[in-house]
Motif scaffolding. Structure first.
Motif, PDB file in Angstrom:
ATOM      1  N   LEU A   1       5.131  12.044  -8.562  1.00 56.36           N
ATOM      2  CA  LEU A   1       6.157  11.768  -7.556  1.00 56.36           C
ATOM      3  C   LEU A   1       5.544  10.982  -6.411  1.00 56.36           C
ATOM      4  N   VAL A   2       6.390  10.364  -5.629  1.00 53.77           N
ATOM      5  CA  VAL A   2       5.976   9.861  -4.322  1.00 53.77           C
ATOM      6  C   VAL A   2       6.951  10.435  -3.305  1.00 53.77           C
ATOM      7  N   ALA A   3       6.395  11.008  -2.237  1.00 54.94           N
ATOM      8  CA  ALA A   3       7.234  11.449  -1.119  1.00 54.94           C
ATOM      9  C   ALA A   3       7.247  10.329  -0.093  1.00 54.94           C
ATOM     10  N   LEU A   4       8.443   9.966   0.328  1.00 57.31           N
ATOM     11  CA  LEU A   4       8.617   8.876   1.297  1.00 57.31           C
ATOM     12  C   LEU A   4       9.409   9.410   2.487  1.00 57.31           C
ATOM     13  N   THR A   5       9.283   8.710   3.600  1.00 56.83           N
ATOM     14  CA  THR A   5      10.052   9.148   4.759  1.00 56.83           C
ATOM     15  C   THR A   5      10.897   8.004   5.308  1.00 56.83           C
ATOM     16  N   VAL A   6      12.104   8.350   5.728  1.00 54.75           N
ATOM     17  CA  VAL A   6      12.997   7.363   6.343  1.00 54.75           C
ATOM     18  C   VAL A   6      12.632   7.275   7.821  1.00 54.75           C
ATOM     19  N   ARG A   7      11.951   6.196   8.189  1.00 52.20           N
ATOM     20  CA  ARG A   7      11.492   6.034   9.583  1.00 52.20           C
ATOM     21  C   ARG A   7      12.644   5.704  10.526  1.00 52.20           C
ATOM     22  N   ARG A   8      13.582   4.889  10.045  1.00 52.33           N
ATOM     23  CA  ARG A   8      14.718   4.472  10.877  1.00 52.33           C
ATOM     24  C   ARG A   8      16.004   4.656  10.094  1.00 52.33           C
ATOM     25  N   ASN A   9      17.026   5.133  10.779  1.00 50.99           N
ATOM     26  CA  ASN A   9      18.355   5.176  10.171  1.00 50.99           C
ATOM     27  C   ASN A   9      19.346   4.466  11.103  1.00 50.99           C
ATOM     28  N   ALA A  10      20.630   4.633  10.863  1.00 53.44           N
ATOM     29  CA  ALA A  10      21.645   3.896  11.632  1.00 53.44           C
ATOM     30  C   ALA A  10      21.548   4.198  13.129  1.00 53.44           C
ATOM     31  N   LYS A  11      20.997   5.386  13.479  1.00 50.39           N
ATOM     32  CA  LYS A  11      20.898   5.776  14.896  1.00 50.39           C
ATOM     33  C   LYS A  11      19.591   5.322  15.528  1.00 50.39           C
ATOM     34  N   GLY A  12      18.750   4.650  14.781  1.00 49.55           N
ATOM     35  CA  GLY A  12      17.457   4.201  15.304  1.00 49.55           C
ATOM     36  C   GLY A  12      16.310   4.969  14.680  1.00 49.55           C
ATOM     37  N   GLU A  13      15.209   5.070  15.452  1.00 49.76           N
ATOM     38  CA  GLU A  13      14.024   5.739  14.912  1.00 49.76           C
ATOM     39  C   GLU A  13      14.305   7.216  14.668  1.00 49.76           C
ATOM     40  N   VAL A  14      13.879   7.723  13.545  1.00 46.90           N
ATOM     41  CA  VAL A  14      14.071   9.144  13.238  1.00 46.90           C
ATOM     42  C   VAL A  14      12.900   9.916  13.847  1.00 46.90           C
ATOM     43  N   PRO A  15      13.179  10.781  14.844  1.00 47.45           N
ATOM     44  CA  PRO A  15      12.073  11.530  15.454  1.00 47.45           C
ATOM     45  C   PRO A  15      11.439  12.494  14.442  1.00 47.45           C
ATOM     46  N   TYR A  16      10.157  12.642  14.520  1.00 50.32           N
ATOM     47  CA  TYR A  16       9.432  13.613  13.687  1.00 50.32           C
ATOM     48  C   TYR A  16       9.642  13.381  12.185  1.00 50.32           C
ATOM     49  N   ALA A  17       9.873  12.127  11.792  1.00 52.65           N
ATOM     50  CA  ALA A  17      10.186  11.869  10.375  1.00 52.65           C
ATOM     51  C   ALA A  17       9.054  12.313   9.445  1.00 52.65           C
ATOM     52  N   GLU A  18       7.831  12.001   9.854  1.00 46.60           N
ATOM     53  CA  GLU A  18       6.693  12.344   8.994  1.00 46.60           C
ATOM     54  C   GLU A  18       6.502  13.862   8.939  1.00 46.60           C
TER      55      GLU A  18
ATOM     56  N   ILE B   1       2.389  12.715  -5.451  1.00 45.17           N
ATOM     57  CA  ILE B   1       2.234  14.137  -5.788  1.00 45.17           C
ATOM     58  C   ILE B   1       2.142  14.282  -7.310  1.00 45.17           C
ATOM     59  N   ALA B   2       1.036  14.857  -7.764  1.00 49.20           N
ATOM     60  CA  ALA B   2       0.854  15.132  -9.195  1.00 49.20           C
ATOM     61  C   ALA B   2       1.304  16.564  -9.460  1.00 49.20           C
ATOM     62  N   VAL B   3       2.183  16.736 -10.444  1.00 52.32           N
ATOM     63  CA  VAL B   3       2.733  18.066 -10.742  1.00 52.32           C
ATOM     64  C   VAL B   3       2.428  18.437 -12.183  1.00 52.32           C
ATOM     65  N   GLY B   4       1.993  19.670 -12.364  1.00 56.19           N
ATOM     66  CA  GLY B   4       1.760  20.165 -13.725  1.00 56.19           C
ATOM     67  C   GLY B   4       1.075  21.515 -13.675  1.00 56.19           C
ATOM     68  N   PRO B   5       0.996  22.183 -14.813  1.00 63.62           N
ATOM     69  CA  PRO B   5       0.254  23.437 -14.822  1.00 63.62           C
ATOM     70  C   PRO B   5      -1.248  23.155 -14.725  1.00 63.62           C
ATOM     71  N   ALA B   6      -1.959  24.004 -14.029  1.00 63.57           N
ATOM     72  CA  ALA B   6      -3.411  23.843 -13.921  1.00 63.57           C
ATOM     73  C   ALA B   6      -4.048  24.118 -15.278  1.00 63.57           C
ATOM     74  N   ALA B   7      -5.180  23.475 -15.511  1.00 59.99           N
ATOM     75  CA  ALA B   7      -5.938  23.684 -16.743  1.00 59.99           C
ATOM     76  C   ALA B   7      -7.340  24.144 -16.378  1.00 59.99           C
ATOM     77  N   ASP B   8      -8.131  24.483 -17.378  1.00 65.51           N
ATOM     78  CA  ASP B   8      -9.520  24.845 -17.117  1.00 65.51           C
ATOM     79  C   ASP B   8     -10.246  23.629 -16.527  1.00 65.51           C
ATOM     80  N   ALA B   9     -11.134  23.905 -15.591  1.00 65.45           N
ATOM     81  CA  ALA B   9     -11.867  22.827 -14.907  1.00 65.45           C
ATOM     82  C   ALA B   9     -12.595  21.914 -15.894  1.00 65.45           C
ATOM     83  N   GLU B  10     -12.956  22.450 -17.055  1.00 64.77           N
ATOM     84  CA  GLU B  10     -13.712  21.666 -18.050  1.00 64.77           C
ATOM     85  C   GLU B  10     -12.997  20.388 -18.477  1.00 64.77           C
ATOM     86  N   VAL B  11     -11.676  20.351 -18.366  1.00 64.09           N
ATOM     87  CA  VAL B  11     -10.960  19.139 -18.801  1.00 64.09           C
ATOM     88  C   VAL B  11     -11.391  17.911 -17.988  1.00 64.09           C
TER      89      VAL B  11
END
Ligand SMILES: Cc1cc2nc3c(=O)[nH]c(=O)nc-3n(C[C@H](O)[C@H](O)[C@H](O)COP(=O)(O)O)c2cc1C
Length: 197
Positions: A89-106, A154-164
């Motif tokens: 996944l990638v998480a993205l943030t909307v920095r600006r919307n119709a009302k201007g800068e989005v406070p605390y977006a990050e 973001i990488a998602v999955g079940p954890a495996a043994d460290a040996e992999v």
């Protein structure tokens, strides 16, 4: 870091105690669309400044074009282990919307990402966030609007043994105890630097 404290010592909720960011992920297990929906639903219900809800997600499941696009945007180092993830996944943030800068977006998007990470634990999965990716590649690949900023992959999955992981150095790092600052170094009362009794 001075005086690291290992693993959780005070009884926090199991979801928090078990959350971690493994690099060893199980390449044989799929992340299901239903699981992804629950992760995103958890993110959706995160608090945000003025309920502005700036968090956005690009979601790829192993084998699809979005997965390939996110994988290609990762640094070589992150790609070396994250290619085993069932979902990228990638998480993205909307920095600006119709009302201007989005406070605390990050900040708000970070809260959504943590909700997602904790729901992942509840699903028997791990969600490993990565700053190591090229945001411009993500912008170009997915036609991201200019007011929206890619923040973390973001990488998602079940954890495996460290040996992999193969490389002995990586295996050792994966097995190393996790450390944190002691509470006395991060929470104060009365005056700055004075720990709680
Ligand atoms: C904003 C952010 C960026 C991160 N970037 C990377 C990364 O590029 N590669 C990586 O392997 N881990 C990355 N991590 C994972 C951290 O190294 C990890 O969360 C930290 O060492 C604490 O370990 P834990 O999550 O297992 O408790 C990142 C975490 C965050 C929150």
């Amino acid at each position: 870091m001075s005086g690291g404290q290992q693993e959780t010592t005070i009884g926090v909720h199991d979801l928090i105690a078990r959350r971690r960011s493994p690099r060893a992920l199980d390449a044989m297990s799929d992340v299901t669309p239903a699981q992804i929906r629950r992760l995103l639903e958890a993110a959706r219900w995160a608090p945000s400044f003025g309920n502005t809800q700036p968090a956005r997600f690009l979601v790829g499941l192993r084998g699809d074009d979005t997965y390939a696009g996110v994988l290609a945007a990762l640094t070589e180092r992150n790609r070396s282990w994250a290619h085993r993830a069932g979902a990228l996944l990638v998480a993205l943030t909307v920095r600006r919307n119709a009302k201007g800068e989005v406070p605390y977006a990050e900040y708000s998007t970070g809260l959504a990402a943590e909700n997602l990470a904790l729901q992942a634990v509840a699903e028997g999965l791990a969600a490993h966030q990565m700053a190591g990716f090229d945001a411009d590649t993500v912008r170009r690949t997915f036609d991201v609007p200019t007011d929206v900023e890619p923040l973390v992959a973001i990488a998602v999955g079940p954890a495996a043994d460290a040996e992999v992981l193969g490389e002995p150095r990586d295996v050792e790092r994966e097995r190393a105890p996790r450390t944190r600052l002691p509470l006395s170094e991060l929470a104060y009362t009365g005056t700055w630097g004075a720990p709680l009794p």
